[in-house]
Design a protein around this motif. Sequence first.
Motif, PDB file in Angstrom:
ATOM      1  N   MET A 175      55.668  44.834  74.100  1.00  0.00           N
ATOM      2  CA  MET A 175      55.140  45.548  72.773  1.00  0.00           C
ATOM      3  C   MET A 175      54.760  44.428  72.087  1.00  0.00           C
ATOM      4  O   MET A 175      55.280  43.567  71.560  1.00  0.00           O
ATOM      5  N   ALA A 176      53.259  44.758  71.725  1.00  0.00           N
ATOM      6  CA  ALA A 176      52.703  43.994  70.542  1.00  0.00           C
ATOM      7  C   ALA A 176      53.316  44.118  69.148  1.00  0.00           C
ATOM      8  O   ALA A 176      53.708  45.191  68.811  1.00  0.00           O
ATOM      9  N   SER A 177      53.053  43.211  68.500  1.00  0.00           N
ATOM     10  CA  SER A 177      53.798  43.080  66.980  1.00  0.00           C
ATOM     11  C   SER A 177      53.077  42.476  66.077  1.00  0.00           C
ATOM     12  O   SER A 177      52.251  41.564  66.221  1.00  0.00           O
ATOM     13  N   GLU A 178      52.959  43.504  65.110  1.00  0.00           N
ATOM     14  CA  GLU A 178      51.767  43.183  63.763  1.00  0.00           C
ATOM     15  C   GLU A 178      52.360  41.728  63.261  1.00  0.00           C
ATOM     16  O   GLU A 178      51.446  41.014  62.947  1.00  0.00           O
ATOM     17  N   GLN A 179      53.443  41.754  63.230  1.00  0.00           N
ATOM     18  CA  GLN A 179      53.942  40.566  62.244  1.00  0.00           C
ATOM     19  C   GLN A 179      53.745  39.131  63.148  1.00  0.00           C
ATOM     20  O   GLN A 179      53.621  38.353  62.679  1.00  0.00           O
ATOM     21  N   GLU A 180      53.714  39.327  64.592  1.00  0.00           N
ATOM     22  CA  GLU A 180      53.437  38.043  65.199  1.00  0.00           C
ATOM     23  C   GLU A 180      52.160  37.572  65.185  1.00  0.00           C
ATOM     24  O   GLU A 180      51.824  36.623  65.404  1.00  0.00           O
ATOM     25  N   PHE A 181      51.263  38.690  65.067  1.00  0.00           N
ATOM     26  CA  PHE A 181      49.878  38.337  65.363  1.00  0.00           C
ATOM     27  C   PHE A 181      49.119  37.952  63.777  1.00  0.00           C
ATOM     28  O   PHE A 181      48.514  36.965  63.961  1.00  0.00           O
ATOM     29  N   ILE A 182      49.562  38.641  62.773  1.00  0.00           N
ATOM     30  CA  ILE A 182      48.771  38.535  61.585  1.00  0.00           C
ATOM     31  C   ILE A 182      49.738  38.509  60.347  1.00  0.00           C
ATOM     32  O   ILE A 182      50.777  39.083  60.334  1.00  0.00           O
ATOM     33  N   ARG A 183      49.289  37.613  59.474  1.00  0.00           N
ATOM     34  CA  ARG A 183      50.040  37.776  57.987  1.00  0.00           C
ATOM     35  C   ARG A 183      49.264  37.448  56.766  1.00  0.00           C
ATOM     36  O   ARG A 183      48.016  36.650  57.096  1.00  0.00           O
ATOM     37  N   LEU A 184      49.455  38.108  55.865  1.00  0.00           N
ATOM     38  CA  LEU A 184      48.386  37.923  54.817  1.00  0.00           C
ATOM     39  C   LEU A 184      48.950  36.654  54.118  1.00  0.00           C
ATOM     40  O   LEU A 184      50.020  36.302  53.861  1.00  0.00           O
ATOM     41  N   SER A 185      47.824  35.889  53.987  1.00  0.00           N
ATOM     42  CA  SER A 185      48.180  34.338  53.266  1.00  0.00           C
ATOM     43  C   SER A 185      47.720  34.204  51.981  1.00  0.00           C
ATOM     44  O   SER A 185      47.762  33.279  51.239  1.00  0.00           O
ATOM     45  N   GLU A 186      46.806  34.945  51.217  1.00  0.00           N
ATOM     46  CA  GLU A 186      46.180  34.842  49.996  1.00  0.00           C
ATOM     47  C   GLU A 186      45.422  36.067  49.399  1.00  0.00           C
ATOM     48  O   GLU A 186      45.065  37.137  50.191  1.00  0.00           O
ATOM     49  N   GLN A 187      45.752  36.244  48.138  1.00  0.00           N
ATOM     50  CA  GLN A 187      44.979  37.309  47.172  1.00  0.00           C
ATOM     51  C   GLN A 187      44.472  37.017  45.950  1.00  0.00           C
ATOM     52  O   GLN A 187      45.465  36.053  45.469  1.00  0.00           O
ATOM     53  N   ARG A 188      43.426  37.326  45.826  1.00  0.00           N
ATOM     54  CA  ARG A 188      42.875  36.839  44.640  1.00  0.00           C
ATOM     55  C   ARG A 188      42.371  37.985  43.715  1.00  0.00           C
ATOM     56  O   ARG A 188      41.834  39.049  44.604  1.00  0.00           O
ATOM     57  N   GLY A 189      42.511  38.190  42.601  1.00  0.00           N
ATOM     58  CA  GLY A 189      41.924  39.410  41.767  1.00  0.00           C
ATOM     59  C   GLY A 189      42.926  40.393  42.134  1.00  0.00           C
ATOM     60  O   GLY A 189      44.016  40.619  42.696  1.00  0.00           O
ATOM     61  N   SER A 190      42.405  41.849  41.824  1.00  0.00           N
ATOM     62  CA  SER A 190      43.186  43.067  41.919  1.00  0.00           C
ATOM     63  C   SER A 190      42.392  44.175  41.762  1.00  0.00           C
ATOM     64  O   SER A 190      41.197  44.290  41.182  1.00  0.00           O
ATOM     65  N   ALA A 191      42.576  45.453  42.396  1.00  0.00           N
ATOM     66  CA  ALA A 191      42.041  46.555  42.247  1.00  0.00           C
ATOM     67  C   ALA A 191      41.771  46.869  40.965  1.00  0.00           C
ATOM     68  O   ALA A 191      40.679  47.434  40.483  1.00  0.00           O
ATOM     69  N   GLU A 192      42.895  46.880  40.126  1.00  0.00           N
ATOM     70  CA  GLU A 192      42.889  47.117  38.756  1.00  0.00           C
ATOM     71  C   GLU A 192      41.807  46.714  37.969  1.00  0.00           C
ATOM     72  O   GLU A 192      41.044  47.323  37.208  1.00  0.00           O
ATOM     73  N   HIS A 193      41.365  45.265  38.376  1.00  0.00           N
ATOM     74  CA  HIS A 193      40.277  44.792  37.582  1.00  0.00           C
ATOM     75  C   HIS A 193      38.785  44.847  38.314  1.00  0.00           C
ATOM     76  O   HIS A 193      37.821  44.245  38.154  1.00  0.00           O
ATOM     77  N   GLY A 194      38.978  45.612  39.272  1.00  0.00           N
ATOM     78  CA  GLY A 194      37.576  45.985  40.165  1.00  0.00           C
ATOM     79  C   GLY A 194      37.116  44.890  41.427  1.00  0.00           C
ATOM     80  O   GLY A 194      36.164  45.041  41.645  1.00  0.00           O
ATOM     81  N   LEU A 195      37.952  43.852  41.435  1.00  0.00           N
ATOM     82  CA  LEU A 195      37.766  43.000  42.589  1.00  0.00           C
ATOM     83  C   LEU A 195      38.981  42.407  43.176  1.00  0.00           C
ATOM     84  O   LEU A 195      39.712  41.729  42.583  1.00  0.00           O
ATOM     85  N   LEU A 196      39.140  42.471  44.372  1.00  0.00           N
ATOM     86  CA  LEU A 196      40.361  42.204  45.273  1.00  0.00           C
ATOM     87  C   LEU A 196      39.732  41.338  46.636  1.00  0.00           C
ATOM     88  O   LEU A 196      38.957  41.716  47.074  1.00  0.00           O
ATOM     89  N   GLN A 197      40.271  39.883  46.730  1.00  0.00           N
ATOM     90  CA  GLN A 197      40.074  39.398  47.765  1.00  0.00           C
ATOM     91  C   GLN A 197      41.185  38.784  48.464  1.00  0.00           C
ATOM     92  O   GLN A 197      42.163  38.426  48.062  1.00  0.00           O
ATOM     93  N   LEU A 198      41.126  39.005  49.747  1.00  0.00           N
ATOM     94  CA  LEU A 198      42.254  38.729  50.795  1.00  0.00           C
ATOM     95  C   LEU A 198      41.837  38.000  51.759  1.00  0.00           C
ATOM     96  O   LEU A 198      40.933  37.961  52.449  1.00  0.00           O
ATOM     97  N   ALA A 199      43.070  37.219  52.324  1.00  0.00           N
ATOM     98  CA  ALA A 199      42.986  36.404  53.513  1.00  0.00           C
ATOM     99  C   ALA A 199      44.045  36.566  54.211  1.00  0.00           C
ATOM    100  O   ALA A 199      45.111  36.689  53.707  1.00  0.00           O
ATOM    101  N   ALA A 200      44.013  36.306  55.678  1.00  0.00           N
ATOM    102  CA  ALA A 200      45.037  36.574  56.447  1.00  0.00           C
ATOM    103  C   ALA A 200      44.892  35.076  57.499  1.00  0.00           C
ATOM    104  O   ALA A 200      43.874  35.101  57.827  1.00  0.00           O
ATOM    105  N   ASP A 201      46.018  34.873  57.999  1.00  0.00           N
ATOM    106  CA  ASP A 201      46.140  33.979  59.318  1.00  0.00           C
ATOM    107  C   ASP A 201      46.565  34.774  60.236  1.00  0.00           C
ATOM    108  O   ASP A 201      47.557  35.639  60.336  1.00  0.00           O
ATOM    109  N   PHE A 202      45.625  34.691  61.475  1.00  0.00           N
ATOM    110  CA  PHE A 202      46.211  35.433  62.571  1.00  0.00           C
ATOM    111  C   PHE A 202      46.106  34.462  63.906  1.00  0.00           C
ATOM    112  O   PHE A 202      45.674  33.478  63.989  1.00  0.00           O
ATOM    113  N   HIS A 203      46.995  34.833  65.218  1.00  0.00           N
ATOM    114  CA  HIS A 203      47.317  34.128  66.276  1.00  0.00           C
ATOM    115  C   HIS A 203      46.649  34.861  67.411  1.00  0.00           C
ATOM    116  O   HIS A 203      47.242  35.884  67.749  1.00  0.00           O
TER     117      HIS A 203
END
Length: 235
Positions: A1-29
């Motif tokens: 069974m495929a595992s979401e946690q094994e494949f991808i994880r959030l690695s970075e967050q900049r800004g916020s929705a509250e301030h109108g700009l959200l930047q996200l990064a993830a590492d995946f395998h």
Amino acid sequence: MASEQEFIRLSEQRGSAEHGLLQLAADFHLDAFQPSLFSLCGIHCPATIAAATRKRQAEYFAGRWLADRALNAFGIDRFTLLADAKRCPQWPEGLLGSISHGDDKALCVTASRQHYRAVGVDIQRRISAAAAAKLQQRILSPSEIQLLAHSGLRHGDAVALCFSAKESIYKALYPIVQRYFGYRAAELIAIDPSRSQLHFAISPELADLPGCPSEVKLLYEQVGELLRSSLLLEH
């Protein structure tokens, strides 16, 4: 069974929705990716992606996985982020965004239209001097090549960054101009290494269209072996 946690994880967050700009990064395998993750995580898989290579499926999933989290932050759940004929994602009303991915990293920037009129993000792997020599002939003018040569940046990095920036510009401006344009439509006119900033002039053919700027400034950075550029155009 495929595992979401094994494949991808959030690695970075900049800004916020509250301030109108959200930047996200993830590492995946890639080795941990299984197509069943689409249904497992409730992410739509278009027919073109279902028929694509496993690598393309993994990259697409990673980008949409990030977009789903970004949209959730803006209060939007279970939104199917489809793309138009030019592969431009169609964001919910009131929002705009951009997605990019490298071999094992995905990026997503999402912004409120109330505060931003265009956003674009791109990530590229560092390249050799030989690869840069070939690439620059396709995407750069003689004046741009000369400018990069005096930038103080490693030649391969300078060309790859310029390529990345032009990709970010396309992603940001296409929703405004609604037409395809090539790499020569954005001309590098200045580099500020102290601010990690690239300054481009937009061709008159585009700049004369409603809502299109005549000049833009992008931020750039190096993250390991990857180079990143972002255009965040406020109102």
